[in-house]
Design a protein around this motif. Sequence first.
Motif, mmCIF file in Angstrom:
data_model
loop_
_atom_site.group_PDB
_atom_site.id
_atom_site.type_symbol
_atom_site.label_atom_id
_atom_site.label_comp_id
_atom_site.label_asym_id
_atom_site.label_seq_id
_atom_site.Cartn_x
_atom_site.Cartn_y
_atom_site.Cartn_z
ATOM 1 N N THR A 153 0.850 -1.183 0.000
ATOM 2 C CA THR A 153 0.000 0.000 0.000
ATOM 3 C C THR A 153 0.884 1.231 0.000
ATOM 4 O O THR A 153 1.683 1.436 0.906
ATOM 5 N N ALA A 154 0.733 2.055 -1.010
ATOM 6 C CA ALA A 154 1.600 3.217 -1.169
ATOM 7 C C ALA A 154 1.211 4.319 -0.192
ATOM 8 O O ALA A 154 0.036 4.545 0.105
ATOM 9 N N LEU A 155 2.228 5.038 0.281
ATOM 10 C CA LEU A 155 2.010 6.203 1.117
ATOM 11 C C LEU A 155 1.683 7.405 0.229
ATOM 12 O O LEU A 155 2.044 7.438 -0.939
ATOM 13 N N PRO A 156 1.003 8.401 0.772
ATOM 14 C CA PRO A 156 0.673 9.581 -0.053
ATOM 15 C C PRO A 156 1.929 10.317 -0.496
ATOM 16 O O PRO A 156 2.947 10.314 0.214
ATOM 17 N N PRO A 157 1.905 10.942 -1.668
ATOM 18 C CA PRO A 157 3.063 11.708 -2.146
ATOM 19 C C PRO A 157 3.481 12.761 -1.127
ATOM 20 O O PRO A 157 2.643 13.417 -0.502
ATOM 21 N N GLY A 158 4.784 12.918 -0.981
ATOM 22 C CA GLY A 158 5.306 13.890 -0.036
ATOM 23 C C GLY A 158 5.529 13.360 1.362
ATOM 24 O O GLY A 158 6.082 14.061 2.211
ATOM 25 N N SER A 159 5.094 12.124 1.618
ATOM 26 C CA SER A 159 5.354 11.508 2.917
ATOM 27 C C SER A 159 6.809 11.085 3.001
ATOM 28 O O SER A 159 7.488 10.902 1.985
ATOM 29 N N ASN A 204 6.110 -6.059 10.878
ATOM 30 C CA ASN A 204 5.238 -7.214 10.666
ATOM 31 C C ASN A 204 4.337 -6.983 9.458
ATOM 32 O O ASN A 204 3.835 -5.863 9.265
ATOM 33 N N PRO A 205 4.113 -8.010 8.631
ATOM 34 C CA PRO A 205 3.229 -7.831 7.478
ATOM 35 C C PRO A 205 1.863 -7.298 7.910
ATOM 36 O O PRO A 205 1.234 -7.804 8.832
ATOM 37 N N GLY A 206 1.416 -6.252 7.236
ATOM 38 C CA GLY A 206 0.092 -5.712 7.498
ATOM 39 C C GLY A 206 -0.001 -4.814 8.708
ATOM 40 O O GLY A 206 -1.094 -4.349 9.047
ATOM 41 N N LEU A 207 1.112 -4.525 9.372
ATOM 42 C CA LEU A 207 1.033 -3.691 10.569
ATOM 43 C C LEU A 207 1.072 -2.206 10.217
ATOM 44 O O LEU A 207 0.050 -1.522 10.241
ATOM 45 N N ALA A 208 2.233 -1.692 9.890
ATOM 46 C CA ALA A 208 2.392 -0.240 9.761
ATOM 47 C C ALA A 208 1.983 0.296 8.397
ATOM 48 O O ALA A 208 1.310 1.337 8.313
ATOM 49 N N GLN A 209 2.370 -0.382 7.323
ATOM 50 C CA GLN A 209 2.191 0.190 5.989
ATOM 51 C C GLN A 209 0.733 0.482 5.634
ATOM 52 O O GLN A 209 0.414 1.609 5.230
ATOM 53 N N PRO A 210 -0.191 -0.474 5.772
ATOM 54 C CA PRO A 210 -1.575 -0.144 5.401
ATOM 55 C C PRO A 210 -2.202 0.893 6.324
ATOM 56 O O PRO A 210 -3.031 1.693 5.894
ATOM 57 N N LYS A 211 -1.783 0.907 7.580
ATOM 58 C CA LYS A 211 -2.329 1.899 8.512
ATOM 59 C C LYS A 211 -1.760 3.286 8.189
ATOM 60 O O LYS A 211 -2.477 4.289 8.252
ATOM 61 N N ALA A 212 -0.484 3.337 7.845
ATOM 62 C CA ALA A 212 0.100 4.616 7.431
ATOM 63 C C ALA A 212 -0.568 5.124 6.165
ATOM 64 O O ALA A 212 -0.862 6.322 6.027
ATOM 65 N N ALA A 213 -0.830 4.211 5.224
ATOM 66 C CA ALA A 213 -1.466 4.621 3.966
ATOM 67 C C ALA A 213 -2.878 5.153 4.205
ATOM 68 O O ALA A 213 -3.357 6.017 3.470
#
Length: 295
Positions: free
Chosen positions: A35-41, A86-95
């Motif tokens: 899951t990509a983070l918003p541009p500029g993050s 951990n898979p599914g921990l930070a990245q989707p929540k950050a996105a």
Amino acid sequence: MKTRIVAAGVAALLFAVIVEAAPSGGWLGLRAGSTALPPGSRVERALHYGRDDAQVLDVYIPPAARQAPILFLVHGGGWRRGGRDNPGLAQPKAAHWLPKGYLLVSVDYRLLPEAGPLQQADDVAQALAWVQRRAQAWGGDPNRVVLMGHSAGAHLVALLGSDVQRLATAGATRPLGVVALDSAVMNVPEMMQAPRHLGLYDDAFGRNPDDWQRASPYHHLGSASLPMLAVCSSRRVDSCPQARALSQRAATLGVAIDVLPEDLSHMQINRELGEASAYTAAVDRYLDTLLARAR
């Protein structure tokens, strides 16, 4: 039949703990969605908040952050394994939450056998105090922090939310509240005395009933405890009953603990939070409520 259901639940949770503790990319051929983070993050990685090599964290910073509320993530893994990626921990929540203006932190802590749950809770409290002292440099608001943890991490944030003196001792400013994602050990003595329980609980909490009580969120509840959202998997036999009992005890003390049952597995409770769903929307509403109270 009841024994068969309990055994199936134990087996499912053991599998979930193994998968949840996998490094990024996954074990057993399982992979978390990218899951990509918003541009500029931007992300500042592996920042040391303590002297131990395990005492590190990542900070996910939204573009043009200014007085951003902070979502502080604590990983699961049975108190013995796993990490901040951990898979599914930070990245989707950050996105999901960076576009809403949140700053997100994902923290590592010492693991068994080096450190037990109480020492791990102290690590998390130390990390929180460290982040709050530096939050303004990232555009974050140190006074608007919500603790969120999954599995063992849910136990740790619930313990800190119940025992706020542990946070104060570490130098942390009081957070707004806690989101606990599927812990079945809100009442540690009760779980440890159950006829059947996971062996990983024995590894974490040992055999001493005094240690069980010291590590039990239920037994630390007081009138100063933090408000909490306890998300629980309705597919497990123990998670929602533990959450409801915690909520009922908190109500007698004037503390609001909301229970959110979800028809998701233990692993899905973590990985699907941040995806477009009624579940994510419910957590959003809870966070909005906490922020509104802080104004």
